[in-house]
Design a protein around this motif. Structure first.
Motif, PDB file in Angstrom:
ATOM      1  N   PHE A 162      20.852  -2.084  37.319  1.00  9.77           N
ATOM      2  CA  PHE A 162      21.075  -2.397  35.916  1.00  9.77           C
ATOM      3  C   PHE A 162      21.860  -3.697  35.833  1.00  9.77           C
ATOM      4  CE2 PHE A 162      20.676   2.144  36.376  1.00  9.77           C
ATOM      5  CZ  PHE A 162      19.910   2.544  35.303  1.00  9.77           C
ATOM      6  N   ASP A 163      21.342  -4.699  35.133  1.00  8.47           N
ATOM      7  CA  ASP A 163      22.018  -5.997  35.010  1.00  8.47           C
ATOM      8  C   ASP A 163      23.045  -5.940  33.884  1.00  8.47           C
ATOM      9  OD1 ASP A 163      22.859  -8.611  34.986  1.00  8.47           O
ATOM     10  OD2 ASP A 163      20.841  -9.445  35.138  1.00  8.47           O
ATOM     11  N   VAL A 164      24.147  -5.271  34.169  1.00  6.27           N
ATOM     12  CA  VAL A 164      25.216  -5.082  33.200  1.00  6.27           C
ATOM     13  C   VAL A 164      25.944  -6.396  32.915  1.00  6.27           C
ATOM     14  CG1 VAL A 164      27.421  -3.889  32.819  1.00  6.27           C
ATOM     15  CG2 VAL A 164      25.472  -2.658  33.795  1.00  6.27           C
ATOM     16  N   GLY A 165      26.101  -7.243  33.927  1.00  3.62           N
ATOM     17  CA  GLY A 165      26.792  -8.521  33.746  1.00  3.62           C
ATOM     18  C   GLY A 165      26.134  -9.387  32.685  1.00  3.62           C
ATOM     19  N   GLN A 166      24.822  -9.474  32.717  1.00  4.93           N
ATOM     20  CA  GLN A 166      24.088 -10.257  31.719  1.00  4.93           C
ATOM     21  C   GLN A 166      24.312  -9.692  30.313  1.00  4.93           C
ATOM     22  OE1 GLN A 166      19.727  -9.879  31.604  1.00  4.93           O
ATOM     23  NE2 GLN A 166      19.662 -12.111  31.768  1.00  4.93           N
ATOM     24  N   TYR A 167      24.321  -8.371  30.203  1.00  2.84           N
ATOM     25  CA  TYR A 167      24.569  -7.696  28.925  1.00  2.84           C
ATOM     26  C   TYR A 167      25.969  -8.042  28.410  1.00  2.84           C
ATOM     27  CZ  TYR A 167      25.562  -3.699  25.820  1.00  2.84           C
ATOM     28  OH  TYR A 167      25.933  -2.891  24.766  1.00  2.84           O
ATOM     29  N   LEU A 168      26.980  -7.933  29.263  1.00  2.00           N
ATOM     30  CA  LEU A 168      28.351  -8.242  28.859  1.00  2.00           C
ATOM     31  C   LEU A 168      28.509  -9.718  28.497  1.00  2.00           C
ATOM     32  CD1 LEU A 168      30.230  -6.076  31.500  1.00  2.00           C
ATOM     33  CD2 LEU A 168      29.888  -5.552  29.065  1.00  2.00           C
ATOM     34  N   ASN A 169      27.825 -10.596  29.220  1.00  2.00           N
ATOM     35  CA  ASN A 169      27.846 -12.031  28.879  1.00  2.00           C
ATOM     36  C   ASN A 169      27.296 -12.262  27.480  1.00  2.00           C
ATOM     37  OD1 ASN A 169      28.922 -12.803  31.336  1.00  2.00           O
ATOM     38  ND2 ASN A 169      26.943 -13.400  32.206  1.00  2.00           N
ATOM     39  N   ARG A 170      26.179 -11.613  27.180  1.00  2.00           N
ATOM     40  CA  ARG A 170      25.545 -11.779  25.872  1.00  2.00           C
ATOM     41  C   ARG A 170      26.473 -11.316  24.748  1.00  2.00           C
ATOM     42  NH1 ARG A 170      21.348  -9.373  27.152  1.00  2.00           N
ATOM     43  NH2 ARG A 170      21.613  -7.395  26.101  1.00  2.00           N
ATOM     44  N   LEU A 171      27.280 -10.281  25.017  1.00  2.00           N
ATOM     45  CA  LEU A 171      28.229  -9.785  24.027  1.00  2.00           C
ATOM     46  C   LEU A 171      29.548 -10.550  24.047  1.00  2.00           C
ATOM     47  CD1 LEU A 171      27.733  -5.941  24.471  1.00  2.00           C
ATOM     48  CD2 LEU A 171      26.816  -7.398  22.654  1.00  2.00           C
TER      49      LEU A 171
ATOM     50  N   ILE B 242      31.888 -10.465  26.295  1.00  2.00           N
ATOM     51  CA  ILE B 242      32.976  -9.596  26.733  1.00  2.00           C
ATOM     52  C   ILE B 242      33.476 -10.115  28.076  1.00  2.00           C
ATOM     53  CG2 ILE B 242      33.590  -7.263  27.475  1.00  2.00           C
ATOM     54  CD1 ILE B 242      31.454  -6.252  25.476  1.00  2.00           C
ATOM     55  N   GLU B 243      34.709 -10.549  28.117  1.00  2.00           N
ATOM     56  CA  GLU B 243      35.310 -11.089  29.337  1.00  2.00           C
ATOM     57  C   GLU B 243      35.896  -9.972  30.177  1.00  2.00           C
ATOM     58  OE1 GLU B 243      35.228 -14.220  30.457  1.00  2.00           O
ATOM     59  OE2 GLU B 243      33.984 -14.728  28.729  1.00  2.00           O
ATOM     60  N   THR B 244      35.619 -10.001  31.471  1.00  2.00           N
ATOM     61  CA  THR B 244      36.209  -9.027  32.395  1.00  2.00           C
ATOM     62  C   THR B 244      36.741  -9.715  33.642  1.00  2.00           C
ATOM     63  OG1 THR B 244      34.113  -8.547  33.506  1.00  2.00           O
ATOM     64  CG2 THR B 244      34.679  -7.180  31.588  1.00  2.00           C
ATOM     65  N   GLY B 245      36.991 -11.013  33.548  1.00  2.00           N
ATOM     66  CA  GLY B 245      37.510 -11.753  34.689  1.00  2.00           C
ATOM     67  C   GLY B 245      36.449 -12.612  35.338  1.00  2.00           C
ATOM     68  N   ASN B 246      36.910 -13.434  36.276  1.00  2.00           N
ATOM     69  CA  ASN B 246      36.006 -14.319  37.002  1.00  2.00           C
ATOM     70  C   ASN B 246      36.340 -14.212  38.483  1.00  2.00           C
ATOM     71  OD1 ASN B 246      34.135 -16.206  37.671  1.00  2.00           O
ATOM     72  ND2 ASN B 246      35.342 -17.960  36.991  1.00  2.00           N
ATOM     73  N   PRO B 247      35.512 -13.568  39.299  1.00  2.00           N
ATOM     74  CA  PRO B 247      34.195 -13.036  38.927  1.00  2.00           C
ATOM     75  C   PRO B 247      34.312 -11.771  38.079  1.00  2.00           C
ATOM     76  CG  PRO B 247      34.674 -12.461  41.186  1.00  2.00           C
ATOM     77  CD  PRO B 247      35.809 -13.322  40.712  1.00  2.00           C
ATOM     78  N   ARG B 248      33.219 -11.501  37.373  1.00  2.00           N
ATOM     79  CA  ARG B 248      33.134 -10.338  36.495  1.00  2.00           C
ATOM     80  C   ARG B 248      33.353  -9.064  37.310  1.00  2.00           C
ATOM     81  NH1 ARG B 248      31.682  -9.472  31.871  1.00  2.00           N
ATOM     82  NH2 ARG B 248      30.758 -11.469  31.366  1.00  2.00           N
ATOM     83  N   PHE B 249      34.067  -8.070  36.732  1.00  2.00           N
ATOM     84  CA  PHE B 249      34.313  -6.811  37.424  1.00  2.00           C
ATOM     85  C   PHE B 249      33.006  -6.083  37.740  1.00  2.00           C
ATOM     86  CE2 PHE B 249      35.265  -2.242  37.560  1.00  2.00           C
ATOM     87  CZ  PHE B 249      36.078  -2.243  38.680  1.00  2.00           C
ATOM     88  N   LEU B 250      32.122  -5.891  36.751  1.00  5.79           N
ATOM     89  CA  LEU B 250      30.803  -5.298  36.972  1.00  5.79           C
ATOM     90  C   LEU B 250      29.736  -6.343  36.712  1.00  5.79           C
ATOM     91  CD1 LEU B 250      31.010  -1.805  35.214  1.00  5.79           C
ATOM     92  CD2 LEU B 250      31.147  -2.300  37.661  1.00  5.79           C
ATOM     93  N   ASP B 251      28.749  -6.386  37.580  1.00  5.75           N
ATOM     94  CA  ASP B 251      27.630  -7.295  37.394  1.00  5.75           C
ATOM     95  C   ASP B 251      26.333  -6.492  37.497  1.00  5.75           C
ATOM     96  OD1 ASP B 251      26.228  -9.640  36.965  1.00  5.75           O
ATOM     97  OD2 ASP B 251      26.380 -10.312  39.034  1.00  5.75           O
TER      98      ASP B 251
END
Length: 121
Positions: free
Chosen positions: A69-78, A80-89
């Motif tokens: 599941f490409d959750v990172g792309q979904y969170l990017n579209r919304l 929603i920041e979760t750090g860099n790198p993203r916590f879930l991708d």
């Protein structure tokens, strides 16, 4: 055992926002002794579901599988920041199918910092 009566479905719920997660790319692989074989790729609709079974009856067979599941792309579209790198991708779920004549449902419940799954119906 292709041609069985079983099939595989999935859906994604955004538990942080309390809504279905639309627009998530879902990829299905069959796991083999040599790696993974790509089987399907779909995108969740407004109800958080794929438009059809991700593994339909004519392709359904016992074995080991992985949904990604490409959750990172979904969170990017919304945005929603979760750090860099993203916590879930990409969220992978590996599971087994042992009965060729049963509906398997493998949903993903996701938030920016966690996820869960279960065998649904």
């Amino acid at each position: 055992m292709a041609g069985s009566t079983g099939f595989l479905t999935t859906h994604v719920l955004d538990t942080a926002r309390g809504v279905p997660a639309a627009g998530i790319r879902v990829t299905l692989h069959r796991l083999t002794g040599m790696g993974r074989d790509w089987l399907a790729e779909m995108v969740t609709n407004d109800d958080g579901r794929t438009e059809s079974p991700i593994l339909p009856e004519e392709s359904f067979a016992p074995g080991s599988y992985e949904l990604e599941f490409d959750v990172g792309q979904y969170l990017n579209r919304l945005e929603i920041e979760t750090g860099n790198p993203r916590f879930l991708d990409i969220v992978p779920i590996r599971f087994g199918i042992s009965d060729a004549d049963v509906h398997y449902h493998v949903p993903l419940l996701v938030s920016p910092y966690g996820y869960a799954t279960y065998r649904g119906s």
